[in-house]
Write an enzyme that holds these catalytic residues in place. Sequence first.
Site, PDB file in Angstrom:
ATOM      1  N   ARG A 153       7.487   0.848  13.589  1.00 47.07           N
ATOM      2  CA  ARG A 153       7.985   0.280  12.327  1.00 47.07           C
ATOM      3  C   ARG A 153       9.106  -0.735  12.561  1.00 47.07           C
ATOM      4  NH1 ARG A 153       5.672   3.656   8.240  1.00 47.07           N
ATOM      5  NH2 ARG A 153       5.334   5.726   9.097  1.00 47.07           N
ATOM      6  N   GLU A 170      12.805  -9.481   2.194  1.00 44.33           N
ATOM      7  CA  GLU A 170      12.042  -8.314   2.656  1.00 44.33           C
ATOM      8  C   GLU A 170      12.785  -7.063   2.184  1.00 44.33           C
ATOM      9  OE1 GLU A 170      11.911  -8.049   6.933  1.00 44.33           O
ATOM     10  OE2 GLU A 170      10.803  -6.147   6.875  1.00 44.33           O
ATOM     11  N   ALA A 222       3.228  -0.701   4.863  1.00 45.17           N
ATOM     12  CA  ALA A 222       2.795  -0.744   6.261  1.00 45.17           C
ATOM     13  C   ALA A 222       2.289  -2.131   6.680  1.00 45.17           C
ATOM     14  CB  ALA A 222       1.725   0.311   6.513  1.00 45.17           C
ATOM     15  N   TYR A 249      11.266   8.631   1.203  1.00 49.60           N
ATOM     16  CA  TYR A 249      11.211   7.511   0.252  1.00 49.60           C
ATOM     17  C   TYR A 249      11.905   7.785  -1.085  1.00 49.60           C
ATOM     18  CZ  TYR A 249       7.801   5.788   3.610  1.00 49.60           C
ATOM     19  OH  TYR A 249       7.181   5.359   4.762  1.00 49.60           O
ATOM     20  N   ARG A 278       5.176  11.025  -2.576  1.00 46.59           N
ATOM     21  CA  ARG A 278       4.922  10.651  -1.187  1.00 46.59           C
ATOM     22  C   ARG A 278       6.194  10.840  -0.349  1.00 46.59           C
ATOM     23  NH1 ARG A 278       4.650   4.507   1.167  1.00 46.59           N
ATOM     24  NH2 ARG A 278       4.021   5.076   3.280  1.00 46.59           N
ATOM     25  N   ASN A 333       8.170  -5.582  -0.815  1.00 48.76           N
ATOM     26  CA  ASN A 333       8.073  -4.388   0.007  1.00 48.76           C
ATOM     27  C   ASN A 333       6.599  -4.288   0.374  1.00 48.76           C
ATOM     28  OD1 ASN A 333       7.917  -1.941   1.240  1.00 48.76           O
ATOM     29  ND2 ASN A 333       9.057  -0.804  -0.315  1.00 48.76           N
ATOM     30  N   ASP A 369       1.872 -15.488   6.868  1.00 47.87           N
ATOM     31  CA  ASP A 369       1.368 -16.867   6.725  1.00 47.87           C
ATOM     32  C   ASP A 369       1.330 -17.295   5.250  1.00 47.87           C
ATOM     33  OD1 ASP A 369       1.055 -17.278   9.413  1.00 47.87           O
ATOM     34  OD2 ASP A 369      -1.128 -17.028   9.431  1.00 47.87           O
ATOM     35  N   HIS A 380       4.267  -4.331   9.137  1.00 50.69           N
ATOM     36  CA  HIS A 380       4.206  -4.186  10.590  1.00 50.69           C
ATOM     37  C   HIS A 380       2.926  -4.749  11.192  1.00 50.69           C
ATOM     38  CE1 HIS A 380       7.319  -1.477   9.311  1.00 50.69           C
ATOM     39  NE2 HIS A 380       6.457  -0.662   8.738  1.00 50.69           N
ATOM     40  N   HIS A 418      12.731  -2.659   1.859  1.00 46.38           N
ATOM     41  CA  HIS A 418      12.162  -1.347   2.184  1.00 46.38           C
ATOM     42  C   HIS A 418      13.059  -0.251   1.634  1.00 46.38           C
ATOM     43  CE1 HIS A 418       9.362  -3.231   4.921  1.00 46.38           C
ATOM     44  NE2 HIS A 418      10.375  -3.919   5.407  1.00 46.38           N
ATOM     45  N   PRO A 437       0.793  -1.231   0.000  1.00 41.80           N
ATOM     46  CA  PRO A 437       0.000   0.000   0.000  1.00 41.80           C
ATOM     47  C   PRO A 437       0.825   1.282   0.000  1.00 41.80           C
ATOM     48  CG  PRO A 437      -0.097  -1.104   2.137  1.00 41.80           C
ATOM     49  CD  PRO A 437       0.525  -2.067   1.173  1.00 41.80           C
ATOM     50  N   ASN A 438       0.315   2.239  -0.741  1.00 45.14           N
ATOM     51  CA  ASN A 438       0.844   3.606  -0.834  1.00 45.14           C
ATOM     52  C   ASN A 438       2.117   3.723  -1.665  1.00 45.14           C
ATOM     53  OD1 ASN A 438      -1.223   4.713   0.898  1.00 45.14           O
ATOM     54  ND2 ASN A 438      -0.186   3.691   2.592  1.00 45.14           N
ATOM     55  N   ARG A 466      13.516   4.139  12.310  1.00 40.92           N
ATOM     56  CA  ARG A 466      12.379   5.053  12.298  1.00 40.92           C
ATOM     57  C   ARG A 466      11.540   4.856  13.568  1.00 40.92           C
ATOM     58  NH1 ARG A 466       9.437   4.901   6.718  1.00 40.92           N
ATOM     59  NH2 ARG A 466       8.433   6.723   7.670  1.00 40.92           N
TER      60      ARG A 466
HETATM   61  C1  DQA Z   1       8.283   1.106   3.642  1.00 45.06           C
HETATM   62  C2  DQA Z   1       8.380   1.345   5.149  1.00 45.06           C
HETATM   63  C3  DQA Z   1       7.036   1.145   5.829  1.00 45.06           C
HETATM   64  O1  DQA Z   1       7.154   1.398   7.228  1.00 45.06           O
HETATM   65  C4  DQA Z   1       6.011   2.111   5.265  1.00 45.06           C
HETATM   66  O2  DQA Z   1       4.756   1.879   5.842  1.00 45.06           O
HETATM   67  C5  DQA Z   1       5.946   2.050   3.775  1.00 45.06           C
HETATM   68  C6  DQA Z   1       7.187   1.963   3.017  1.00 45.06           C
HETATM   69  C7  DQA Z   1       9.600   1.447   2.918  1.00 45.06           C
HETATM   70  O3  DQA Z   1       9.747   1.030   1.765  1.00 45.06           O
HETATM   71  O4  DQA Z   1      10.461   2.119   3.480  1.00 45.06           O
HETATM   72  O5  DQA Z   1       4.876   2.158   3.187  1.00 45.06           O
HETATM   73  O6  DQA Z   1       7.998  -0.262   3.409  1.00 45.06           O
END
Ligand code: DQA
Length: 145
Positions: A111, A98, A77, A23, A18, A74, A87, A80, A100, A10-11, A107
Amino acid sequence: MTSILILNGPNLNLLGTRQPDVYGKETLSDIEKLCKNKALKISIDVDFRQSNHEGILIDWIHASKDAFDGLIINAGAYTHTSIAIMDAIASVEIPTIELHLSDIKKRETFRHVSYIEFVAFDAIMGHGAAGYPMAIDRMVDHLNA
Ligand code: DQA
């Protein structure tokens, strides 16, 4: 040919505008291009996707079984919060990294918790967009080891 699925949560579709101080200035489509160029260079296949919906991410993870050699995620959010994504990865037993853009361990404390880290063999964070091609290299090394 080695085939890697790269999932974005998401996002991340808003990258570029953003919180660029956190980021970076690259859009998700810039990052997709980075990944596609990397894949071309090392002769692998990369499938790059983004969704704001937990269930869609989970469906894609389920479908990755036997379709992809590795998963780079990635989860935004959901990293977390989502035991369901953790699962799903555990269920399909796909080698997972993983990823990011920011360093989540440096941070806010909420997080620092990652459910993905329980099912990933490695984590790359804090390298911005450059972390994506780094993760591809790391995955290929792992698959070839
Ligand atoms: C993120 C870090 C997460 O805490 C955050 O919610 C994101 C982006 C990152 O790429 O740094 O949406 O995954």
